[in-house]
Design a protein around this motif. Structure first.
Motif, mmCIF file in Angstrom:
data_model
loop_
_atom_site.group_PDB
_atom_site.id
_atom_site.type_symbol
_atom_site.label_atom_id
_atom_site.label_comp_id
_atom_site.label_asym_id
_atom_site.label_seq_id
_atom_site.Cartn_x
_atom_site.Cartn_y
_atom_site.Cartn_z
ATOM 1 N N ASN A 85 56.470 41.320 41.185
ATOM 2 C CA ASN A 85 57.616 42.207 40.954
ATOM 3 C C ASN A 85 58.661 41.599 40.033
ATOM 4 O O ASN A 85 59.817 42.030 40.025
ATOM 5 C CB ASN A 85 58.245 42.603 42.289
ATOM 6 C CG ASN A 85 57.266 43.336 43.183
ATOM 7 O OD1 ASN A 85 57.043 42.942 44.312
ATOM 8 N ND2 ASN A 85 56.645 44.388 42.668
ATOM 9 N N VAL A 86 58.232 40.631 39.233
ATOM 10 C CA VAL A 86 59.201 39.985 38.337
ATOM 11 C C VAL A 86 59.762 40.997 37.326
ATOM 12 O O VAL A 86 60.894 40.887 36.869
ATOM 13 C CB VAL A 86 58.583 38.750 37.628
ATOM 14 C CG1 VAL A 86 57.494 39.131 36.659
ATOM 15 C CG2 VAL A 86 59.655 37.940 36.920
ATOM 16 N N TYR A 87 58.966 42.028 37.025
ATOM 17 C CA TYR A 87 59.418 43.023 36.041
ATOM 18 C C TYR A 87 60.607 43.838 36.554
ATOM 19 O O TYR A 87 61.514 44.160 35.799
ATOM 20 C CB TYR A 87 58.270 43.968 35.682
ATOM 21 C CG TYR A 87 58.630 44.903 34.550
ATOM 22 C CD1 TYR A 87 58.418 44.534 33.228
ATOM 23 C CD2 TYR A 87 59.192 46.152 34.814
ATOM 24 C CE1 TYR A 87 58.767 45.370 32.187
ATOM 25 C CE2 TYR A 87 59.546 47.000 33.769
ATOM 26 C CZ TYR A 87 59.325 46.602 32.459
ATOM 27 O OH TYR A 87 59.685 47.440 31.437
ATOM 28 N N SER A 88 60.609 44.160 37.857
ATOM 29 C CA SER A 88 61.666 45.037 38.379
ATOM 30 C C SER A 88 62.702 44.294 39.210
ATOM 31 O O SER A 88 63.651 44.889 39.682
ATOM 32 C CB SER A 88 61.041 46.164 39.207
ATOM 33 O OG SER A 88 60.452 45.615 40.364
ATOM 34 N N LEU A 114 52.548 42.855 33.250
ATOM 35 C CA LEU A 114 53.361 42.613 34.445
ATOM 36 C C LEU A 114 54.106 43.872 34.874
ATOM 37 O O LEU A 114 54.373 44.074 36.056
ATOM 38 C CB LEU A 114 54.335 41.453 34.198
ATOM 39 C CG LEU A 114 53.663 40.080 34.090
ATOM 40 C CD1 LEU A 114 54.650 38.999 33.677
ATOM 41 C CD2 LEU A 114 52.993 39.694 35.412
ATOM 42 N N LYS A 115 54.413 44.733 33.924
ATOM 43 C CA LYS A 115 55.071 46.006 34.253
ATOM 44 C C LYS A 115 54.118 46.869 35.092
ATOM 45 O O LYS A 115 54.506 47.422 36.124
ATOM 46 C CB LYS A 115 55.442 46.742 32.968
ATOM 47 C CG LYS A 115 56.016 48.131 33.188
ATOM 48 C CD LYS A 115 56.518 48.714 31.868
ATOM 49 C CE LYS A 115 57.234 50.035 32.070
ATOM 50 N NZ LYS A 115 56.313 51.181 32.047
ATOM 51 N N GLN A 116 52.873 46.943 34.665
ATOM 52 C CA GLN A 116 51.917 47.786 35.398
ATOM 53 C C GLN A 116 51.562 47.179 36.752
ATOM 54 O O GLN A 116 51.337 47.909 37.711
ATOM 55 C CB GLN A 116 50.676 48.042 34.543
ATOM 56 C CG GLN A 116 50.966 49.059 33.450
ATOM 57 C CD GLN A 116 49.694 49.762 32.992
ATOM 58 O OE1 GLN A 116 49.180 49.469 31.927
ATOM 59 N NE2 GLN A 116 49.169 50.667 33.793
ATOM 60 N N VAL A 117 51.522 45.856 36.819
ATOM 61 C CA VAL A 117 51.314 45.197 38.113
ATOM 62 C C VAL A 117 52.456 45.565 39.043
ATOM 63 O O VAL A 117 52.259 45.941 40.199
ATOM 64 C CB VAL A 117 51.230 43.660 37.933
ATOM 65 C CG1 VAL A 117 51.346 42.953 39.278
ATOM 66 C CG2 VAL A 117 49.928 43.283 37.258
ATOM 67 N N ASP A 118 53.663 45.506 38.506
ATOM 68 C CA ASP A 118 54.856 45.807 39.301
ATOM 69 C C ASP A 118 54.844 47.242 39.813
ATOM 70 O O ASP A 118 55.313 47.525 40.915
ATOM 71 C CB ASP A 118 56.098 45.549 38.441
ATOM 72 C CG ASP A 118 57.378 45.912 39.172
ATOM 73 O OD1 ASP A 118 57.750 45.162 40.081
ATOM 74 O OD2 ASP A 118 57.973 46.951 38.839
#
Ligand code: HEC
Length: 143
Positions: free
Chosen positions: A73-76, A113-117
């Motif tokens: 969740n580093v993106y959000s 990382l956005k899509q993982v988030d």
């Protein structure tokens, strides 16, 4: 075999039938197939994540190496996000190695990382064990 073992054969047959039925149900229910498909750019990011061995130090969904923090969740996360992620990539902070990514490669990693988030929450304590034996986790994109 003595005639005494007969009943056991029925019991075992019954259990095997039950086991077969259980497996049939588990493998034919498609309720939890990932709803997210990585975009082509994110796939490139995932490739980089693997090629550069980010996972040897970082976890995603809690899985990976433990030298660096989990990146699910580093993106959000508050105070973090795309620019924060990019800033880490080529600067070599503490024990994180300094990479030499192009702008395009950085964008790809951010997109990944956005899509993982968008799908995962870590740590995820919202788990339920269902009657079928599945563990149902809460996903971001079904809120
Ligand atoms: C040798 C271990 C190692 C490798 C390999 C590594 N990192 Fe790191 N990374 C770290 C450490 C340790 C930190 C924490 C640095 C700090 O905060 O002082 C970190 C921090 C980060 C952060 C900030 C996380 C946060 O929540 O603050 C991001 C984003 C990141 N790394 C991405 C990557 C990516 C993408 C790769 C692969 C290209 C990578 N890292 C490879 C060790 C590593």
């Amino acid at each position: 075999m003595s005639t005494n073992s007969r009943p056991y054969i029925f019991v075992i047959t019954f259990l095997l039938t039950l086991f077969g039925f259980y497996n049939y149900v588990i493998y034919n229910s498609n309720g939890y197939v990932a709803a997210e498909k990585l975009s082509p750019v994110a796939v490139k990011g995932q490739q980089l994540f693997q090629d550069k061995r980010c996972w040897s130090c970082h976890q995603i969904y809690g899985l990976g190496g433990y030298l660096g923090p989990d990146l699910t969740n580093v993106y959000s996360a508050e105070g973090k996000g795309p620019n924060y992620i990019k800033a880490f990539l080529n600067s070599g902070v503490n024990s994180m190695p300094q990479f030499n990514f192009s702008e395009g490669e950085k964008d790809a990693l951010v997109q990944y990382l956005k899509q993982v988030d968008e799908t995962g929450i870590f740590p995820n304590y919202d788990a339920k064990i269902e009657a079928t034996g599945w563990v149902k986790l809460k996903y971001r994109n079904e809120e």
